[in-house]
Design a protein around this motif. Structure first.
Motif, short mmCIF file in Angstrom:
data_model
loop_
_atom_site.label_atom_id
_atom_site.label_comp_id
_atom_site.label_asym_id
_atom_site.label_seq_id
_atom_site.Cartn_x
_atom_site.Cartn_y
_atom_site.Cartn_z
N TRP A 1 11.84 -3.01 1.22
CA TRP A 1 10.42 -3.20 1.46
C TRP A 1 10.18 -4.30 2.42
O TRP A 1 10.65 -5.38 2.52
N ARG A 2 8.92 -4.05 3.21
CA ARG A 2 8.34 -5.19 4.13
C ARG A 2 6.82 -5.04 3.66
O ARG A 2 6.18 -4.29 3.32
N TRP A 3 6.06 -6.53 4.10
CA TRP A 3 4.56 -6.45 3.93
C TRP A 3 3.98 -5.93 5.04
O TRP A 3 4.28 -6.29 6.10
N LYS A 4 3.01 -4.95 4.90
CA LYS A 4 2.08 -4.61 5.83
C LYS A 4 0.55 -5.07 5.74
O LYS A 4 0.16 -4.62 4.72
N PRO A 5 0.07 -5.86 6.60
CA PRO A 5 -1.45 -6.24 6.34
C PRO A 5 -2.12 -5.00 6.53
O PRO A 5 -1.93 -3.99 7.41
N LYS B 1 -1.42 -12.90 -3.66
CA LYS B 1 -1.67 -11.60 -3.50
C LYS B 1 -0.51 -10.77 -3.18
O LYS B 1 -0.25 -9.59 -3.90
N PRO B 2 0.35 -10.89 -2.29
CA PRO B 2 1.57 -10.19 -2.09
C PRO B 2 2.43 -10.25 -3.25
O PRO B 2 3.02 -9.12 -3.67
N MET B 3 2.74 -11.37 -3.88
CA MET B 3 4.26 -11.29 -4.69
C MET B 3 3.66 -11.19 -5.98
O MET B 3 4.54 -10.81 -6.94
N VAL B 4 2.30 -11.05 -6.53
CA VAL B 4 1.82 -10.41 -7.76
C VAL B 4 2.59 -9.06 -7.78
O VAL B 4 2.60 -8.11 -8.87
N LEU B 5 2.49 -8.03 -6.55
CA LEU B 5 2.90 -7.00 -6.51
C LEU B 5 4.56 -6.59 -6.42
O LEU B 5 5.10 -5.45 -6.39
N ARG B 6 5.29 -7.67 -6.71
CA ARG B 6 6.65 -7.63 -6.59
C ARG B 6 7.33 -8.12 -8.10
O ARG B 6 8.33 -8.77 -8.12
N PRO B 7 7.18 -7.17 -8.85
CA PRO B 7 7.95 -7.40 -10.56
C PRO B 7 9.34 -7.25 -10.10
O PRO B 7 9.94 -7.61 -11.01
N ASP B 8 9.71 -6.36 -9.08
CA ASP B 8 11.26 -5.93 -9.18
C ASP B 8 12.05 -7.16 -8.21
O ASP B 8 13.20 -6.83 -8.24
N GLY B 9 11.34 -8.23 -7.77
CA GLY B 9 12.16 -8.95 -7.00
C GLY B 9 12.71 -10.39 -7.77
O GLY B 9 13.49 -11.20 -6.87
N LYS C 1 10.63 -1.34 -8.27
CA LYS C 1 9.99 -1.05 -7.00
C LYS C 1 8.55 -1.82 -7.20
O LYS C 1 7.96 -2.36 -8.43
N PRO C 2 7.91 -2.12 -5.81
CA PRO C 2 6.84 -2.70 -6.12
C PRO C 2 5.77 -1.96 -6.78
O PRO C 2 5.67 -0.93 -6.80
N PHE C 3 4.49 -2.79 -7.15
CA PHE C 3 3.42 -2.26 -7.47
C PHE C 3 2.54 -1.83 -6.34
O PHE C 3 2.76 -2.51 -5.14
N THR C 4 1.76 -0.93 -6.56
CA THR C 4 0.50 -0.91 -5.37
C THR C 4 -0.65 -1.73 -5.96
O THR C 4 -0.66 -2.30 -7.21
N ARG C 5 -1.78 -2.04 -5.03
CA ARG C 5 -2.56 -2.77 -5.56
C ARG C 5 -3.52 -2.33 -6.85
O ARG C 5 -4.13 -3.01 -7.57
N ASN C 6 -3.47 -1.02 -6.93
CA ASN C 6 -4.15 -0.61 -7.98
C ASN C 6 -3.32 -0.53 -9.41
O ASN C 6 -3.89 -0.08 -10.33
N GLU C 7 -2.38 -0.75 -9.21
CA GLU C 7 -1.42 -0.62 -10.36
C GLU C 7 -1.16 -1.76 -11.38
O GLU C 7 -0.92 -1.89 -12.48
N THR C 8 -1.78 -2.84 -10.87
CA THR C 8 -1.70 -4.28 -11.70
C THR C 8 -2.68 -5.13 -11.40
O THR C 8 -3.69 -5.06 -10.54
N SER C 9 -2.74 -6.26 -12.20
CA SER C 9 -3.78 -7.30 -12.13
C SER C 9 -3.20 -8.57 -12.34
O SER C 9 -2.14 -8.47 -12.66
N LEU C 10 -3.77 -9.65 -11.63
CA LEU C 10 -3.47 -10.89 -11.86
C LEU C 10 -3.82 -11.79 -13.42
O LEU C 10 -5.02 -11.59 -13.48
N PRO D 1 19.16 -12.14 -1.00
CA PRO D 1 18.15 -11.67 -0.25
C PRO D 1 16.86 -11.19 -1.28
O PRO D 1 17.55 -10.53 -2.28
N GLY D 2 15.70 -10.88 -0.77
CA GLY D 2 14.50 -10.51 -1.70
C GLY D 2 13.42 -10.39 -1.07
O GLY D 2 13.19 -10.73 0.08
N PRO D 3 12.41 -9.97 -1.69
CA PRO D 3 11.04 -10.23 -1.21
C PRO D 3 10.39 -11.42 -0.82
O PRO D 3 9.68 -11.44 0.06
N ILE D 4 11.24 -12.62 -1.25
CA ILE D 4 10.54 -13.88 -0.76
C ILE D 4 11.14 -14.03 0.78
O ILE D 4 10.57 -14.76 1.48
N ASP D 5 11.72 -13.23 1.18
CA ASP D 5 12.20 -13.35 2.66
C ASP D 5 10.96 -13.25 3.52
O ASP D 5 10.96 -13.59 4.61
#
Length: 398
Positions: free
Chosen positions: A97-101, A344-352, A301-310, A377-381
């Motif tokens: 996965w990669r981050w897409k603004p 905001k990006p990392m709250v979506l990565r429970p898989d990492g 796998k990551p969450f989408t924005r609508n699947e989780t909350s902080l 390696p992982g999402p922190i990259d």
């Protein structure tokens, strides 16, 4: 959730925030800053460049079949408890996965390009083990083209990596509370002493030599601690004294004081002309219980924005950092503070997270399921993707 201290149930006073709503909080450091703990406020406005820059931190994780860009065999900077490949993690989807603004593209990290941006410069990480996690990810990404000479002080509070051919240095300062503290040894079995209004001179006296500083802190503030102000005991967190003998305070109390004091140290550092990147709180992802009650992070796998909350505590820490950043920006216009939002990006990565794959099976550990740090390696990259773009903006503008 209490990643390090004793389990504690608190009455909720604030609902968790949907991820989409967190974008509103980003206006706090740019437009409105809070002074002290009162309701008084004053305004500070962004520069024209800030208004026209794409928000790197609002977006989604999208598939990236080309990842990862290193392995535990090609990089020797990976610590055991983040070496998920070595300890048998069976799935590899979290690496793809990669981050897409939302409003632009974020270029993937290119080590040659990065080293050109930082030639003749120096970079310091100031913080805890998650800051070290980030630094080690950066070292691994750079290892494709360059290998540094390592040096550390006798106490291990500062480690430096020198890339001689590129005239570039990376340092890390171990300071999990950012402020002056007593002995940081959890094995002693007593709360830590935090002097919340005093500088930690192990890093504050040295930052004048750096061109870039990344400052961060978070998870250690949930550990049992005594809080001191003006050299007097002011209160505590998870301390053994009964309520009648000492004021029991929250992690957020210390977290706000620590960032306010750290920013005051930066604003007052003689000779410091660098850029300070304020990296926000990267939340943990314990599910099914607290860290010491069987909680784990087994998603793949990551969450989408609508699947989780902080959650409440992470939102509180995040908001404090934004507010204190706003205050710091108004106190001395000769210093540059830049938001580096990993919340905001990392709250979506429970898989990492390493989960159980940061140690041998059956190993006796304080936190057997690690849902705080990140696999390498992982999402922190992706944090180095952010850093590369933030540095580019500093060097060449938007």
């Amino acid at each position: 959730m209490n990643p390090y201290g004793k389990s504690q149930t608190r009455k909720k006073t604030r609902k968790a925030a949907p991820i989409a709503a967190l974008a509103l909080l980003l206006t706090i450091p740019l437009y409105l800053s809070f002074t002290g703990d009162s309701s008084s406020s004053h305004q500070t406005f962004p520069s024209r460049a800030e208004l026209h820059q794409c928000d790197l931190f609002s977006g989604e994780w999208v598939p990236n079949p080309d990842g990862p860009y290193y392995t535990n065999e090609t990089c020797n900077a990976i610590q055991e408890h983040q070496n998920c490949m070595r300890f048998g993690r069976p799935d590899t989807g979290y690496l793809k996965w990669r981050w897409k603004p939302d409003a632009c593209e974020l270029p993937l990290f290119q080590p040659d390009r990065f080293l050109k941006l930082v030639r003749g410069k120096s970079l310091a990480f100031v913080g805890d083990s998650v800051a070290r996690n980030h630094m080690q990810s950066l070292l691994c990404l750079l290892s494709k083209v360059a290998h540094p000479i390592e040096w550390s002080d006798p106490l291990g509070k500062q480690i430096q990596y020198h890339y001689k051919e590129h005239d570039f240095n990376i340092s890390i300062f171990w300071t999990p509370f950012l402020v002056k503290t007593g002995i940081l040894d959890p094995s002693l079995g007593r709360p830590f002493d935090l002097y919340l209004d005093e500088f930690d001179d192990t890093w504050s006296n040295q930052i004048a030599q750096f061109h870039y500083v990344i400052i961060s802190a978070g998870h250690w503030f949930f550990r049992p601690s005594y809080f001191h102000l003006q050299r007097r005991l002011h209160g505590c967190l998870y301390c053994p004294e009964p309520d009648s003998n000492i004021t029991h305070l929250t992690p957020a109390f210390a977290h706000r004081w620590a960032f306010r004091t750290a920013f005051r140290a930066i604003n007052g550092a003689a000779g410091y002309k660098g850029v300070t990147f304020v990296r926000t709180f990267a939340p943990s992802h314990f599910e099914g219980g607290a860290w010491d009650k069987g909680g784990n992070c087994l998603r793949t796998k990551p969450f989408t924005r609508n699947e989780t909350s902080l959650d409440e505590k992470a939102l509180e820490f995040y908001t404090i950092q934004l507010e204190e950043l706003g205050i710091a920006r108004t106190q001395n216009r000769g210093r540059r503070f830049v938001l580096f939002d990993t919340t905001k990006p990392m709250v979506l990565r429970p898989d990492g997270h390493p989960s159980i794959y940061g140690h041998l099976p059956g190993a006796k550990l304080v936190m057997s399921n690690d849902c705080v740090h990140w696999c390498l390696p992982g999402p922190i990259d992706a944090w180095s993707d952010f850093l590369q773009e933030l540095l580019r903006r500093e060097v060449v503008g938007n």
